[in-house]
Design a protein around this motif. Structure first.
Motif: not given
Length: 413
Positions: A247, A251, A255, A265, A268, A310, A314, A316, A319-320, A323
């Motif tokens: 994971s 990420v 990024v 980043y 995240i 994932y 794309t 942020p 993704l955050g 995650f």
């Protein structure tokens, strides 16, 4: 003649358990210092060598003792006084970290890099002994009925360090490249004071009869062979930890591909710390209501549902969010598994069984991380997601089909 029911006394609250509080607070301060070193050490190596590969080698050397020494270390921790092991390990960690500024000032060139690599290996080896002794001591200091809460509170330390450590480490490193290591050494000094103040022996009386080291290792392996649930927990935990590594690598790759700023980043990554803290808060009430098998199954289902994202997201924000949700699920999984392991494994075998766990965990982590890197480099994000996801499907299906795992319950005393 009247019958009176004898009600066993309730264990004292963890916040009134003096020895537990000393251990928890000492570890909290020390973990923050350790996170500063873990963040600053690769930056130091890259600054000296201008090579990411050199920093990766230092990281690998820090993990290598967990693969090479876990079995004998577990046996020795069961043989030696645990409090003394923790005190000596903390002192040696403090000396190792404090020697980094000395190495930088007294050496140069290849010798300096070689000494830093030796320190990385030494930190890994000493940390292994401390962690094994600490896990065994926790199972002694805390009643079984409170182990889930204690492990959850330790997860708070992990989550908090993940949130604060990188920011603190980078700020200290920006002031002076030596300051993070000085801070870590001071945090070890605080942990030493906490350990000296603990009154508990942290174990039963030592055995008067000792066997050969290999025979003692075999005792731990024999016990483990007879307990299918613990074996299953070890295997599931090892693969899920590899999934967490995947994971993080995914990420990072996304990024870089999407040219997301380094500040985002970092945010995240901080979402993972938030997820860990939320999972730690949810675990104690969950443990009182559901079986361990159901809790682990639900956690794995979250992985199965979210991990494929994932391959497609794309931005942020998404993704955050993914995650954080995966970190929350993993936190619940880890707390249930660790507290069950501490409660079930006999006190005299804690070091050896946990040593086996460390061996499996870090062997899978070392080989798997290398394979993940190759997959991302040669196959790309989507195929790598598919490979890891296939493994998640297999272990999730196996968990629900396993009668032993479905029927496992948390022991209380």
């Amino acid at each position: 003649m009247t019958n009176t029911e004898v009600i066993p006394p309730q264990p004292v609250s963890l916040w009134r358990n003096r020895d537990y509080l000393l251990l928890w607070l000492g570890n909290a301060v020390s973990s923050l210092g350790t996170s500063c070193t873990q963040f600053a050490f690769p930056l130091l190596i890259v600054g000296l060598t201008r090579s990411i590969a050199a920093a990766s080698l230092a990281y690998s050397l820090g993990q290598l003792p967990y693969v090479l020494l876990s079995l004998p270390a577990g046996s020795l921790v069961d043989r030696w006084p645990r409090k003394r092991v923790m005190l000596l390990s903390t002192f040696c960690l403090m000396v190792c970290v404090a020697s980094i500024p000395l190495v930088l000032s007294l050496s140069s060139g290849p010798l300096r890099l070689l000494l830093l690599y030796a320190i990385a290996f030494g930190l890994g080896a000493i940390s292994l002994f401390y962690e094994l002794a600490q896990f065994a001591a926790l199972a002694w200091i805390v009643p079984k009925s409170q182990l889930t809460t204690a492990v959850a509170q330790n997860e708070v330390i992990v989550g908090s360090s993940a949130l604060v450590g990188p920011a603190l480490g980078s700020w200290l490193f920006s002031i002076s490249r030596l300051l993070p290591f000085v801070t870590d050494a001071l945090s070890s000094l605080i942990l030493l004071g906490s350990l000296f103040s603990i009154r508990s022996p942290m174990q039963d009386e030592r055995r008067t009869q000792r066997h050969h080291l290999l025979q003692e290792v075999r005792e731990g392996l024999t016990w483990l062979r007879e307990h299918m649930v613990i074996r299953s927990i070890f295997l599931i935990s090892s693969y899920v930890n590899l999934t967490i590594t995947a994971s993080m690598l995914l990420v990072l790759d996304i990024v870089q591909q999407q040219h997301i700023p380094s500040v985002l980043y970092g945010l995240i990554g901080a979402c993972g710390g938030v997820g860990n803290l939320l999972g730690a808060a949810l675990c104690p009430p969950l443990q009182r209501r559901i079986r361990i098998g159901l809790a682990l199954g639900c956690a794995l289902i979250v992985f199965v549902v979210l991990f494929p994202l994932y391959g497609f997201i794309t931005t942020p924000l998404l993704l955050g969010a993914v995650f954080a949700a995966i970190a929350l699920s993993d936190s619940i999984r880890a707390i249930f598994m660790d507290s069950y392991r501490f409660a079930v494994v006999p006190g005299a075998l804690q070091g050896r069984v946990n040593g086996v766990y460390r061996l499996i965990l870090f062997s899978v982590q070392t080989l798997g991380s290398f394979a993940l890197g190759l997959s991302l480099e040669h196959l790309g994000v989507l195929p790598t997601v598919g490979i890891v996801w296939s493994g998640l499907l297999l272990i999730t299906g196996w968990l629900f089909l396993s009668r032993h795992m479905r029927q496992a319950t948390f022991p209380h005393e």
